[in-house]
Design a protein around this motif. Structure first.
Motif, short mmCIF file in Angstrom:
data_model
loop_
_atom_site.label_atom_id
_atom_site.label_comp_id
_atom_site.label_asym_id
_atom_site.label_seq_id
_atom_site.Cartn_x
_atom_site.Cartn_y
_atom_site.Cartn_z
N SER A 8 -72.71 17.53 -5.21
CA SER A 8 -72.06 18.84 -5.19
C SER A 8 -71.47 19.11 -3.82
O SER A 8 -70.37 19.62 -3.70
N GLU A 11 -68.42 17.01 -3.38
CA GLU A 11 -67.32 17.60 -4.15
C GLU A 11 -66.74 18.81 -3.42
O GLU A 11 -65.52 18.95 -3.31
N LYS A 15 -62.98 19.33 -1.86
CA LYS A 15 -62.19 20.52 -2.21
C LYS A 15 -61.72 21.23 -0.94
O LYS A 15 -60.59 21.69 -0.86
#
Length: 140
Positions: A8, A11, A15
């Protein structure tokens, strides 16, 4: 599970990198960047900020390239008790974003992050022409 958390975070890191690259591209294209980094809480006034930005766009010369980069962050004290309020705020934000997008395509970049570090905030603030801090009420 540590693996899920790392995934997470990785990720979110990707982003964030995409966001900074997008901002850099807009700057290179001559856009003025207005930046907001706000927790998704009622008192932070995010829907009002978006309404104000729409009014600004309506009042300026159409040749100006203004882009609001708005980062929404989950509340620091996020608990299941605030889930309902978060959902209401998110719905209001999405309605404002849609209205702006219909009239002024691409004028707002909105990204949500679970958390954002001070170092990441500083990277964003360094890129901004104007940083917007517009809470309804702060420091309660």
């Amino acid at each position: 599970n540590g693996a899920c958390e790392r995934g997470s975070l990785t990720e979110e890191s990707g982003k964030f990198t995409e966001l900074t690259e997008r901002i850099d591209s807009l700057i290179a294209d001559g856009h003025s960047i207005l930046l907001g980094v706000d927790e998704m809480e009622r008192q932070k006034g995010l829907p009002l900020k978006l309404l104000s930005f729409r009014q600004l766009l309506l009042s300026v010369d159409g040749t100006k390239k203004l882009t609001l980069v708005q980062v929404g962050v989950k509340a620091r004290l996020y608990t299941p008790a605030v889930q309902g309020d978060y959902e209401v705020i998110l719905q209001e934000v999405m309605q404002q974003l849609q209205a702006i997008e219909e009239e002024f395509p691409g004028a707002v970049i909105f990204e949500e992050f679970r958390t954002i570090s001070l170092a990441q905030r500083m990277q964003l603030w360094r890129r901004a022409d104007i940083s917007l801090f517009m809470p309804i009420r702060e420091g309660l």
